[in-house]
Write an enzyme that holds these catalytic residues in place. Sequence first.
Site: not given
Length: 285
Positions: A28, A75, A79, A100, A116, A142
């Site tokens: 990450s 992540t 989620k 998230n 997001d 998605g």
Amino acid sequence: MPLACLASAMVSGNTRVAGVIGQPVRHSMSPAIHNAAYRELGLDWLYVAFEVAPRNLASALRSVTALGLGGLSVTMPHKDHVAILVDEPSEAVRALGACNTVVPLPDGGLAGHNTDGDGLLDSLRHDEIDVAGRRIVLLGAGGAGRSIAEAFGRSDAGELVVINRDIDKAVTAAKLASGIGRVGTTEDLADADIIVNATSVGMGSSGAFPFDPALLGPKQVVVDLIYEPLITPLLHAATERGCRTADGLGMLVFQAARQFRLFAGQEAPIATMLAAARSALQSSN
């Protein structure tokens, strides 16, 4: 000096800790992005990565209160499950069934957010890309695609057209767009003002395209959420056809900036976070 050394130099008995949970998570870029922001503002905070297996997720969330953490980014693959476990899910979390961001509440509970989709909108505004009244075509339904659909539904966009191989998933994403969403096909690309690729097609060295770039025209904006590589085959082809383009690093940074504000209660230093993300991306390649 390496980022890790700079971050550790801030640690004290009063240091507040935040982090990201996932599996895998060691790759990450979030620690580099958040810690750069803390240093820029002189905050006694530290952001780290926690590798958490699904079986330990509930315990990890309880640790937010038990250890006095400042918050957690979430992540894959957690989620959806975190959305069920938080005490106060935001409207976006309830609509998406995905969370998230976890923030501790004064009463010991946990608030859940999803940054997001709004992160993409913030990124577009930063790049002076206006969505008002525009026809948006979204490829992919998605997790990222659904969050974007939901956020565009709360914006002043004119229409959101969702294209996805699984029609049922496309219908679900389109319904999240609050009346402006519908399911479409690649024929809708020609009339799009802004095209957003929320699929993984083009990631890495595949050289693949999510659709035939010959369908693109010079008045369109093409956004690819992929950031490895930063210039995907789609963005390269779009540039050659005269389109304006935006890479996926913007969404990554601006969703992190929203998390930063939720954790630390201060405005995020966007330029610093963008620079840290680009540096981290270059270091990983």
